[in-house]
Design a protein around this motif. Structure first.
Motif, PDB file in Angstrom:
ATOM      1  N   ASP A   1     -30.412  -1.751 -10.120  1.00  0.00           N
ATOM      2  CA  ASP A   1     -29.364  -0.756  -9.934  1.00  0.00           C
ATOM      3  C   ASP A   1     -29.708   0.128  -8.748  1.00  0.00           C
ATOM      4  O   ASP A   1     -30.884   0.425  -8.489  1.00  0.00           O
ATOM      5  N   GLY A   2     -28.689   0.564  -8.043  1.00  0.00           N
ATOM      6  CA  GLY A   2     -28.844   1.502  -6.937  1.00  0.00           C
ATOM      7  C   GLY A   2     -28.014   2.741  -7.182  1.00  0.00           C
ATOM      8  O   GLY A   2     -27.021   2.716  -7.922  1.00  0.00           O
ATOM      9  N   LEU A   3     -28.408   3.855  -6.550  1.00  0.00           N
ATOM     10  CA  LEU A   3     -27.721   5.130  -6.726  1.00  0.00           C
ATOM     11  C   LEU A   3     -26.894   5.457  -5.490  1.00  0.00           C
ATOM     12  O   LEU A   3     -27.404   5.467  -4.366  1.00  0.00           O
ATOM     13  N   VAL A   4     -25.606   5.734  -5.727  1.00  0.00           N
ATOM     14  CA  VAL A   4     -24.731   6.279  -4.691  1.00  0.00           C
ATOM     15  C   VAL A   4     -24.633   7.773  -4.953  1.00  0.00           C
ATOM     16  O   VAL A   4     -23.994   8.203  -5.927  1.00  0.00           O
ATOM     17  N   HIS A   5     -25.281   8.578  -4.112  1.00  0.00           N
ATOM     18  CA  HIS A   5     -25.246  10.025  -4.314  1.00  0.00           C
ATOM     19  C   HIS A   5     -23.824  10.531  -4.135  1.00  0.00           C
ATOM     20  O   HIS A   5     -23.003   9.928  -3.421  1.00  0.00           O
ATOM     21  N   ILE A   6     -23.541  11.653  -4.794  1.00  0.00           N
ATOM     22  CA  ILE A   6     -22.176  12.184  -4.742  1.00  0.00           C
ATOM     23  C   ILE A   6     -21.750  12.507  -3.315  1.00  0.00           C
ATOM     24  O   ILE A   6     -20.562  12.435  -2.976  1.00  0.00           O
ATOM     25  N   SER A   7     -22.725  12.839  -2.460  1.00  0.00           N
ATOM     26  CA  SER A   7     -22.396  13.120  -1.054  1.00  0.00           C
ATOM     27  C   SER A   7     -22.076  11.859  -0.276  1.00  0.00           C
ATOM     28  O   SER A   7     -21.567  11.940   0.851  1.00  0.00           O
ATOM     29  N   GLN A   8     -22.384  10.680  -0.819  1.00  0.00           N
ATOM     30  CA  GLN A   8     -22.135   9.410  -0.146  1.00  0.00           C
ATOM     31  C   GLN A   8     -20.940   8.669  -0.727  1.00  0.00           C
ATOM     32  O   GLN A   8     -20.742   7.497  -0.435  1.00  0.00           O
ATOM     33  N   LEU A   9     -20.156   9.352  -1.567  1.00  0.00           N
ATOM     34  CA  LEU A   9     -19.001   8.687  -2.179  1.00  0.00           C
ATOM     35  C   LEU A   9     -17.785   8.677  -1.257  1.00  0.00           C
ATOM     36  O   LEU A   9     -17.031   7.697  -1.224  1.00  0.00           O
ATOM     37  N   ALA A  10     -17.545   9.783  -0.534  1.00  0.00           N
ATOM     38  CA  ALA A  10     -16.355   9.870   0.323  1.00  0.00           C
ATOM     39  C   ALA A  10     -16.642  10.843   1.458  1.00  0.00           C
ATOM     40  O   ALA A  10     -17.602  11.616   1.434  1.00  0.00           O
ATOM     41  N   ASP A  11     -15.746  10.825   2.466  1.00  0.00           N
ATOM     42  CA  ASP A  11     -15.876  11.728   3.615  1.00  0.00           C
ATOM     43  C   ASP A  11     -15.499  13.158   3.251  1.00  0.00           C
ATOM     44  O   ASP A  11     -15.943  14.098   3.914  1.00  0.00           O
ATOM     45  N   ARG A  12     -14.704  13.337   2.239  1.00  0.00           N
ATOM     46  CA  ARG A  12     -14.284  14.678   1.846  1.00  0.00           C
ATOM     47  C   ARG A  12     -15.242  15.231   0.796  1.00  0.00           C
ATOM     48  O   ARG A  12     -16.151  14.540   0.343  1.00  0.00           O
TER      49      ARG A  12
ATOM     50  N   VAL B   1     -16.339  16.091  -2.778  1.00  0.00           N
ATOM     51  CA  VAL B   1     -16.068  15.495  -4.096  1.00  0.00           C
ATOM     52  C   VAL B   1     -16.728  16.366  -5.160  1.00  0.00           C
ATOM     53  O   VAL B   1     -17.939  16.638  -5.093  1.00  0.00           O
ATOM     54  N   ALA B   2     -15.934  16.791  -6.143  1.00  0.00           N
ATOM     55  CA  ALA B   2     -16.487  17.631  -7.217  1.00  0.00           C
ATOM     56  C   ALA B   2     -17.203  16.788  -8.266  1.00  0.00           C
ATOM     57  O   ALA B   2     -18.296  17.137  -8.719  1.00  0.00           O
ATOM     58  N   THR B   3     -16.593  15.692  -8.679  1.00  0.00           N
ATOM     59  CA  THR B   3     -17.186  14.791  -9.667  1.00  0.00           C
ATOM     60  C   THR B   3     -17.013  13.362  -9.192  1.00  0.00           C
ATOM     61  O   THR B   3     -16.026  13.033  -8.499  1.00  0.00           O
ATOM     62  N   PRO B   4     -17.934  12.474  -9.553  1.00  0.00           N
ATOM     63  CA  PRO B   4     -17.799  11.070  -9.121  1.00  0.00           C
ATOM     64  C   PRO B   4     -16.541  10.407  -9.638  1.00  0.00           C
ATOM     65  O   PRO B   4     -16.051   9.433  -9.040  1.00  0.00           O
ATOM     66  N   GLN B   5     -15.983  10.898 -10.762  1.00  0.00           N
ATOM     67  CA  GLN B   5     -14.771  10.295 -11.312  1.00  0.00           C
ATOM     68  C   GLN B   5     -13.577  10.395 -10.370  1.00  0.00           C
ATOM     69  O   GLN B   5     -12.593   9.668 -10.543  1.00  0.00           O
ATOM     70  N   GLU B   6     -13.648  11.286  -9.390  1.00  0.00           N
ATOM     71  CA  GLU B   6     -12.541  11.395  -8.439  1.00  0.00           C
ATOM     72  C   GLU B   6     -12.464  10.178  -7.515  1.00  0.00           C
ATOM     73  O   GLU B   6     -11.411   9.901  -6.932  1.00  0.00           O
ATOM     74  N   VAL B   7     -13.575   9.460  -7.381  1.00  0.00           N
ATOM     75  CA  VAL B   7     -13.615   8.352  -6.420  1.00  0.00           C
ATOM     76  C   VAL B   7     -13.733   6.999  -7.111  1.00  0.00           C
ATOM     77  O   VAL B   7     -13.022   6.044  -6.759  1.00  0.00           O
ATOM     78  N   VAL B   8     -14.635   6.887  -8.094  1.00  0.00           N
ATOM     79  CA  VAL B   8     -14.887   5.593  -8.749  1.00  0.00           C
ATOM     80  C   VAL B   8     -14.855   5.788 -10.259  1.00  0.00           C
ATOM     81  O   VAL B   8     -14.963   6.907 -10.783  1.00  0.00           O
TER      82      VAL B   8
ATOM     83  N   VAL C   1     -19.977  -0.650 -10.658  1.00  0.00           N
ATOM     84  CA  VAL C   1     -20.312   0.680 -11.152  1.00  0.00           C
ATOM     85  C   VAL C   1     -20.582   0.595 -12.663  1.00  0.00           C
ATOM     86  O   VAL C   1     -19.704   0.183 -13.433  1.00  0.00           O
ATOM     87  N   VAL C   2     -21.812   0.959 -13.054  1.00  0.00           N
ATOM     88  CA  VAL C   2     -22.206   0.829 -14.463  1.00  0.00           C
ATOM     89  C   VAL C   2     -22.404   2.160 -15.144  1.00  0.00           C
ATOM     90  O   VAL C   2     -22.363   2.240 -16.375  1.00  0.00           O
ATOM     91  N   ARG C   3     -22.619   3.236 -14.359  1.00  0.00           N
ATOM     92  CA  ARG C   3     -22.857   4.536 -14.998  1.00  0.00           C
ATOM     93  C   ARG C   3     -22.536   5.651 -14.022  1.00  0.00           C
ATOM     94  O   ARG C   3     -22.849   5.556 -12.826  1.00  0.00           O
ATOM     95  N   LEU C   4     -21.914   6.719 -14.570  1.00  0.00           N
ATOM     96  CA  LEU C   4     -21.580   7.891 -13.772  1.00  0.00           C
ATOM     97  C   LEU C   4     -22.370   9.086 -14.278  1.00  0.00           C
ATOM     98  O   LEU C   4     -22.459   9.318 -15.488  1.00  0.00           O
ATOM     99  N   VAL C   5     -22.934   9.854 -13.352  1.00  0.00           N
ATOM    100  CA  VAL C   5     -23.665  11.072 -13.684  1.00  0.00           C
ATOM    101  C   VAL C   5     -23.134  12.188 -12.789  1.00  0.00           C
ATOM    102  O   VAL C   5     -22.290  11.964 -11.909  1.00  0.00           O
ATOM    103  N   ASN C   6     -23.619  13.413 -13.021  1.00  0.00           N
ATOM    104  CA  ASN C   6     -23.108  14.545 -12.252  1.00  0.00           C
ATOM    105  C   ASN C   6     -23.437  14.443 -10.769  1.00  0.00           C
ATOM    106  O   ASN C   6     -22.679  14.939  -9.927  1.00  0.00           O
ATOM    107  N   PHE C   7     -24.553  13.794 -10.448  1.00  0.00           N
ATOM    108  CA  PHE C   7     -24.990  13.758  -9.062  1.00  0.00           C
ATOM    109  C   PHE C   7     -24.644  12.453  -8.355  1.00  0.00           C
ATOM    110  O   PHE C   7     -25.059  12.243  -7.210  1.00  0.00           O
ATOM    111  N   GLY C   8     -23.908  11.547  -9.012  1.00  0.00           N
ATOM    112  CA  GLY C   8     -23.532  10.323  -8.328  1.00  0.00           C
ATOM    113  C   GLY C   8     -23.159   9.208  -9.287  1.00  0.00           C
ATOM    114  O   GLY C   8     -22.815   9.443 -10.456  1.00  0.00           O
TER     115      GLY C   8
END
Length: 537
Positions: free
Chosen positions: A375-386, A388-395, A358-365
């Motif tokens: 680099d590839g993008l992990v959208h915020i909807s693809q971070l966890a099954d629950r 997620v308000a911000t990517p910092q909650e997961v990674v 993980v090299v960079r965090l943005v509002n959408f992933g």
């Protein structure tokens, strides 16, 4: 450059040397002018003029003839004065002579005078000279200046070599100053505030005029030859100010103009890294500084240009943009390196699971680096099954994660990734031998705890005496703890009842004969309460 400067000095010296001859020509008048070239008819007579008069081979002079062809009687030739054959010199004249004799204290020079001129050892050079042979040798041709005519030594000329050189040097400096010529000079000393150079006379180079940038230590320049221009000349004050910076600036302007005429977008140039900043590096290419932005240094992410370049390094760069109006050039380095996106679709197949950082965090992933420059993008909807308000909650930045490749678009340089799908597809961890033993032990303990405590029969796993005793003790401990809890619950209720009874007044009753008899029969020292049976605890 040095040869042209020497030739210029020789030319100045020759011009100074011809000045006395012109003055002598004016002093002698028109009768002393040389005769014009003779007629070709007189050549045979001149060829035999050196033969004796009575020699039969001597040709008789041919008498001149008039227009009618008759011979004329030639007039008697005029006598040539003796002093015309001798060079006339006076103090201040500069002439060229030849060294004919060298001793320790003086030098004799033939300048075409009736006697040789003498140069004292003190007049050979501006520096101290121990022996004259250290400066000149027999046969050398040098320029000298006439100081005076020594009548005590039969009119011998007293000459000076250093003053002639100084006069020639001043004349040469004046011409170079007026023409703006570049001179090559030798630095002889370092003084406070600058350098001393030898230009035939003492020349001064201020420290601000050495190099294009300020140089704190000037000692490396001593004994070196540098190119300078005269920026100030005053012979009356014997002041000569020189500048190396003027030469370098002029050359740089010329190179810059030539570079601007030749540079085009898409060309590859070799430059030198001049300065590093937080946002990039300035690279000089033939006198022009171009900006190499940090984003154009590498396909991967870098935190500072010093990770890739260093000052003074020679590097090949590609011209990305040329702005002649504003005088700016944009350069690129990564364009000359292999493109990591080439063949990326073959390396990262859709559905495959890969590892990245993980090299960079943005509002959408979150952006995950799969390799330097990709680099590839992990959208915020693809971070966890629950949710997620911000990517910092997961990674967090710097985490190493496993992701699944959802899609690859090499043209747009985009890769879609999923973190939650990679976690669902994570294979179970293989159990080791120690894990199997611990699992069996946990299963036995669970089965033993489920058996009734009063059962003393054999169990499927086998029961020991220690197991039975431990079960009995645990049961007794549990009963005791329950009794204590019950007592704590009933104690406040009993105390409240006793307090209520104590607060009621006792009724006045008549004593019955039976009661008095009972009281009389009760032994002394006993209490009625002691006769009560204790309540079971």
């Amino acid at each position: 450059m040095e040869e042209s400067s020497r030739e210029s000095q020789d030319q100045v010296a020759r011009e100074i040397e011809t000045a006395p001859s012109e003055r002598q020509q004016r002093d002698r008048g028109p009768e002393a002018e040389p005769a014009p070239a003779g007629n070709t008819d007189r050549a045979p007579a001149e060829a035999t003029a050196d033969l004796p008069a009575d020699d039969p081979g001597r040709a008789a002079p041919e008498a001149p003839r008039d227009e009618g062809g008759e011979e004329q009687t030639p007039a008697a030739p005029e006598a040539t004065p003796y002093n015309e054959a001798i060079t006339v010199l006076k103090p201040g004249d500069i002439v060229k002579g030849k060294v004919v004799q060298v001793s320790d204290n003086e030098v004799l020079v033939d300048v075409g005078y009736k006697s040789e001129g003498l140069i004292p050892v003190s007049e050979l050079a501006r520096r101290y000279v121990e022996k004259a042979s250290d400066v000149v040798s027999v046969g050398d041709e040098i320029y000298v200046q006439v100081l005076r005519l020594d009548e005590r030594e039969e009119g011998r000329l007293i000459l000076s070599k250093k003053r002639a050189e100084e006069e020639v040097a001043w004349q040469h400096l004046q011409q170079a100053y007026e023409r703006g010529e570049v001179l090559e000079v030798n630095v002889v000393d370092e003084v406070k505030g600058g350098l001393i150079a030898n230009v035939g006379v003492r020349g001064f180079i201020p420290a601000s005029q050495v190099g294009q940038e300020f140089i704190r230590d000037l000692s490396p320049y001593v004994s070196k030859t540098i190119r300078v221009k005269i920026i100030e000349l005053d012979r009356s004050d014997r002041r000569v100010i020189l500048s190396e910076k003027a030469v370098l600036d002029e050359e740089q302007r010329r190179r810059r103009q030539e570079t601007w005429d030749r540079i085009q977008e898409g060309q590859v140039w070799t430059g030198t890294v001049k300065r590093l900043t937080d946002f990039g590096a300035f690279v000089e290419i033939d006198g022009i500084d171009g900006l190499l932005h940090i984003s154009e240094m590498s396909w991967g992410r870098i935190n500072h240009p010093s990770e890739v370049l260093k000052e003074g390094q020679s590097v090949d760069v590609k011209v990305l943009k040329v702005d002649r109006e504003r005088g700016r050039i944009s350069l690129g380095l990564r364009q000359l390196l292999p493109d990591p996106w080439t063949g990326v679709a073959q390396r990262y197949l859709e559905g495959s699971i890969v590892e990245g950082k993980v090299v960079r965090l943005v509002n959408f992933g979150a952006f995950v680096e799969l390799e330097p420059g990709v680099d590839g993008l992990v959208h915020i909807s693809q971070l966890a099954d629950r949710r997620v308000a911000t990517p910092q909650e997961v990674v967090q930045v710097g985490d190493q994660v496993r992701v699944r490749v959802l899609g690859v678009n090499p043209k747009e340089r985009r890769i879609s990734l999923s973190l939650k799908e990679a976690q669902d597809a994570r294979p179970p961890r293989p159990e080791r031998r120690g894990d199997e033993r611990r699992r069996d032990r946990r299963d036995r303990d669970r089965d033993r705890d489920r058996e009734p405590l009063h059962s003393f029969g054999p169990s499927p796993g086998g029961v020991t005496i220690g197991d039975m005793v431990g079960s009995i003790l645990r049961e007794a401990k549990a009963d005791l703890q329950e009794a204590l809890r019950q007592r704590r619950r009933e104690q406040p209720r009993a105390e409240a009842d006793e307090a209520a009874v104590a607060s009621e007044p006792a009724p006045a009753e008549e004593a019955s004969p039976g009661a008095e008899k009972a009281d009389a029969e009760e032994p002394a020292g006993t209490d009625g309460d002691e006769r009560r049976e204790p309540a079971p605890e």
